[in-house]
Scaffold this motif. Structure first.
Motif, PDB file in Angstrom:
ATOM      1  N   ALA A  21      35.760  30.955  53.013  1.00 53.68           N
ATOM      2  CA  ALA A  21      35.811  29.601  52.380  1.00 53.68           C
ATOM      3  C   ALA A  21      35.112  28.997  51.798  1.00 53.68           C
ATOM      4  CB  ALA A  21      36.747  28.812  53.757  1.00 53.68           C
ATOM      5  N   ARG A  22      33.648  29.077  52.060  1.00 54.83           N
ATOM      6  CA  ARG A  22      32.686  28.639  51.611  1.00 54.83           C
ATOM      7  C   ARG A  22      32.322  29.207  50.209  1.00 54.83           C
ATOM      8  NH1 ARG A  22      26.738  27.488  54.310  1.00 54.83           N
ATOM      9  NH2 ARG A  22      25.750  26.612  52.538  1.00 54.83           N
ATOM     10  N   MET A  23      32.453  30.623  50.138  1.00 57.41           N
ATOM     11  CA  MET A  23      32.176  31.189  48.671  1.00 57.41           C
ATOM     12  C   MET A  23      33.261  31.005  47.948  1.00 57.41           C
ATOM     13  SD  MET A  23      30.964  34.948  50.037  1.00 57.41           S
ATOM     14  CE  MET A  23      32.044  35.341  51.516  1.00 57.41           C
ATOM     15  N   LYS A  24      34.584  30.743  48.525  1.00 61.61           N
ATOM     16  CA  LYS A  24      35.731  30.227  47.770  1.00 61.61           C
ATOM     17  C   LYS A  24      35.472  29.134  47.021  1.00 61.61           C
ATOM     18  CE  LYS A  24      40.704  30.832  47.713  1.00 61.61           C
ATOM     19  NZ  LYS A  24      42.046  30.999  48.463  1.00 61.61           N
ATOM     20  N   ALA A  25      35.246  28.156  47.805  1.00 61.06           N
ATOM     21  CA  ALA A  25      34.946  26.761  47.392  1.00 61.06           C
ATOM     22  C   ALA A  25      33.990  26.735  46.422  1.00 61.06           C
ATOM     23  CB  ALA A  25      34.294  25.836  48.643  1.00 61.06           C
ATOM     24  N   SER A  27      33.062  29.165  44.177  1.00 66.32           N
ATOM     25  CA  SER A  27      33.376  29.779  42.788  1.00 66.32           C
ATOM     26  C   SER A  27      34.595  30.628  43.306  1.00 66.32           C
ATOM     27  CB  SER A  27      32.121  30.763  42.253  1.00 66.32           C
ATOM     28  OG  SER A  27      32.800  31.378  41.056  1.00 66.32           O
ATOM     29  N   ARG A  28      35.550  30.396  42.984  1.00 67.20           N
ATOM     30  CA  ARG A  28      37.003  31.119  42.911  1.00 67.20           C
ATOM     31  C   ARG A  28      36.795  32.424  42.279  1.00 67.20           C
ATOM     32  NH1 ARG A  28      41.831  29.425  45.187  1.00 67.20           N
ATOM     33  NH2 ARG A  28      41.637  27.481  45.929  1.00 67.20           N
ATOM     34  N   PRO A  29      36.292  32.445  40.872  1.00 70.81           N
ATOM     35  CA  PRO A  29      36.364  33.624  40.245  1.00 70.81           C
ATOM     36  C   PRO A  29      35.561  34.736  40.958  1.00 70.81           C
ATOM     37  CG  PRO A  29      36.177  31.772  38.943  1.00 70.81           C
ATOM     38  CD  PRO A  29      35.935  31.356  39.985  1.00 70.81           C
ATOM     39  N   LEU A  30      34.062  34.344  41.271  1.00 75.39           N
ATOM     40  CA  LEU A  30      33.400  35.326  42.124  1.00 75.39           C
ATOM     41  C   LEU A  30      33.872  35.914  43.528  1.00 75.39           C
ATOM     42  CD1 LEU A  30      29.561  33.758  41.711  1.00 75.39           C
ATOM     43  CD2 LEU A  30      30.602  35.674  40.801  1.00 75.39           C
ATOM     44  N   TYR A  74      27.554  42.322  45.576  1.00 72.55           N
ATOM     45  CA  TYR A  74      26.602  41.333  44.776  1.00 72.55           C
ATOM     46  C   TYR A  74      27.540  40.262  44.389  1.00 72.55           C
ATOM     47  CZ  TYR A  74      24.588  39.601  40.647  1.00 72.55           C
ATOM     48  OH  TYR A  74      24.085  38.732  39.463  1.00 72.55           O
ATOM     49  N   LEU A  75      28.653  40.107  43.988  1.00 71.54           N
ATOM     50  CA  LEU A  75      29.275  39.195  43.379  1.00 71.54           C
ATOM     51  C   LEU A  75      29.660  38.140  44.702  1.00 71.54           C
ATOM     52  CD1 LEU A  75      32.226  40.468  40.986  1.00 71.54           C
ATOM     53  CD2 LEU A  75      29.724  39.288  40.454  1.00 71.54           C
ATOM     54  N   LEU A  76      30.098  38.531  45.541  1.00 72.70           N
ATOM     55  CA  LEU A  76      30.172  37.649  46.781  1.00 72.70           C
ATOM     56  C   LEU A  76      29.056  37.111  47.424  1.00 72.70           C
ATOM     57  CD1 LEU A  76      32.765  39.919  48.898  1.00 72.70           C
ATOM     58  CD2 LEU A  76      33.299  37.598  47.612  1.00 72.70           C
ATOM     59  N   THR A  77      27.972  37.746  47.321  1.00 77.37           N
ATOM     60  CA  THR A  77      26.856  37.181  47.774  1.00 77.37           C
ATOM     61  C   THR A  77      26.130  36.073  46.788  1.00 77.37           C
ATOM     62  OG1 THR A  77      25.851  39.398  48.650  1.00 77.37           O
ATOM     63  CG2 THR A  77      24.193  37.691  48.246  1.00 77.37           C
ATOM     64  N   LEU A  78      26.432  36.298  45.372  1.00 81.03           N
ATOM     65  CA  LEU A  78      26.068  35.465  44.418  1.00 81.03           C
ATOM     66  C   LEU A  78      27.005  34.104  44.881  1.00 81.03           C
ATOM     67  CD1 LEU A  78      24.582  34.672  41.847  1.00 81.03           C
ATOM     68  CD2 LEU A  78      26.496  35.989  40.452  1.00 81.03           C
ATOM     69  N   MET A  98      26.579  31.947  34.005  1.00 86.28           N
ATOM     70  CA  MET A  98      25.869  33.071  34.940  1.00 86.28           C
ATOM     71  C   MET A  98      27.186  33.586  35.671  1.00 86.28           C
ATOM     72  SD  MET A  98      24.337  33.164  38.338  1.00 86.28           S
ATOM     73  CE  MET A  98      25.220  31.747  38.916  1.00 86.28           C
ATOM     74  N   VAL A  99      28.111  32.959  36.200  1.00 86.25           N
ATOM     75  CA  VAL A  99      29.164  33.454  36.651  1.00 86.25           C
ATOM     76  C   VAL A  99      30.033  34.376  36.021  1.00 86.25           C
ATOM     77  CG1 VAL A  99      31.554  32.871  37.907  1.00 86.25           C
ATOM     78  CG2 VAL A  99      29.340  31.586  38.560  1.00 86.25           C
ATOM     79  N   TRP A 100      30.461  34.102  34.910  1.00 87.98           N
ATOM     80  CA  TRP A 100      31.207  34.739  33.920  1.00 87.98           C
ATOM     81  C   TRP A 100      30.393  35.979  33.263  1.00 87.98           C
ATOM     82  CZ3 TRP A 100      35.894  34.946  34.827  1.00 87.98           C
ATOM     83  CH2 TRP A 100      36.680  33.845  35.345  1.00 87.98           C
ATOM     84  N   ALA A 101      29.084  35.843  33.172  1.00 86.86           N
ATOM     85  CA  ALA A 101      28.308  36.998  32.641  1.00 86.86           C
ATOM     86  C   ALA A 101      28.287  37.981  33.869  1.00 86.86           C
ATOM     87  CB  ALA A 101      26.825  36.433  32.350  1.00 86.86           C
ATOM     88  N   ALA A 102      28.013  37.638  35.238  1.00 86.86           N
ATOM     89  CA  ALA A 102      27.909  38.528  36.119  1.00 86.86           C
ATOM     90  C   ALA A 102      29.338  39.299  36.397  1.00 86.86           C
ATOM     91  CB  ALA A 102      27.588  37.813  37.616  1.00 86.86           C
ATOM     92  N   ILE A 103      30.339  38.562  36.317  1.00 87.61           N
ATOM     93  CA  ILE A 103      31.736  39.049  36.331  1.00 87.61           C
ATOM     94  C   ILE A 103      32.064  39.970  35.371  1.00 87.61           C
ATOM     95  CG2 ILE A 103      34.081  38.623  36.199  1.00 87.61           C
ATOM     96  CD1 ILE A 103      33.548  36.301  37.944  1.00 87.61           C
ATOM     97  N   ALA A 104      31.835  39.719  33.872  1.00 87.44           N
ATOM     98  CA  ALA A 104      32.116  40.467  32.911  1.00 87.44           C
ATOM     99  C   ALA A 104      31.306  41.800  32.724  1.00 87.44           C
ATOM    100  CB  ALA A 104      31.717  39.739  31.593  1.00 87.44           C
ATOM    101  N   THR A 105      29.864  41.806  33.017  1.00 83.55           N
ATOM    102  CA  THR A 105      29.080  43.033  33.081  1.00 83.55           C
ATOM    103  C   THR A 105      29.406  43.722  34.365  1.00 83.55           C
ATOM    104  OG1 THR A 105      27.234  41.824  34.200  1.00 83.55           O
ATOM    105  CG2 THR A 105      27.354  41.768  32.018  1.00 83.55           C
ATOM    106  N   GLY A 106      29.831  43.280  35.705  1.00 90.25           N
ATOM    107  CA  GLY A 106      30.212  44.026  36.580  1.00 90.25           C
ATOM    108  C   GLY A 106      31.458  44.692  36.205  1.00 90.25           C
TER     109      GLY A 106
END
Length: 127
Positions: A21-25, A27-30, A74-78, A98-106
């Motif tokens: 719940a904390r991670m989702k709050a 950054s939903r995309p991550l 990695y994305l969940l840790t971020l 930063m969030v969308w760069a991490a998602i796109a490159t991943g």
């Protein structure tokens, strides 16, 4: 529960892992893409069991499995680390980039490696 940024997150009555719940709050995309990567890692693991093809003595699905799993973690840790930032900073343009760069490159990386594996071809570091 109170965190360093003095926001309150209640996990009472909510099913599941409280950190989710904390991670989702934060950054939903991550959170969403991270969970999807873990699910796709399970799929790659299943493919290892049913597809007997090998490249350099190992299953063609071993590398995709490792990359899906590590990218998901990695994305969940971020997302978890972002949850410790104040809400204003979580929503800042710099963090969003930063969030969308991490998602796109991943996503690019796991799609490329999965494609190469599905074709039985070497990808980077297999040479």
């Amino acid at each position: 529960m109170t965190f360093a940024n003095q926001t309150t997150l209640s996990t009472e009555g909510s099913p599941g892992w409280p950190w989710s719940a904390r991670m989702k709050a934060a950054s939903r995309p991550l959170h969403g893409v991270g969970l999807a990567m873990l699910i796709s890692a399970a799929l790659a693991l299943a493919l290892m069991m049913v597809d007997g093809r090998e490249l350099q003595g190992v299953s063609v699905w071993l590398k995709p499995f490792k990359f899906h799993l590590s990218t998901g973690v990695y994305l969940l840790t971020l997302a978890l680390f972002l949850s410790w930032l104040p809400v204003e900073q979580q929503r800042s343009k710099v963090v969003l980039v930063m969030v969308w760069a991490a998602i796109a490159t991943g996503l690019f990386e796991v799609i490329y490696i999965s494609w190469q594996g599905s074709q039985g071809l070497a990808s980077h570091f297999n040479v």
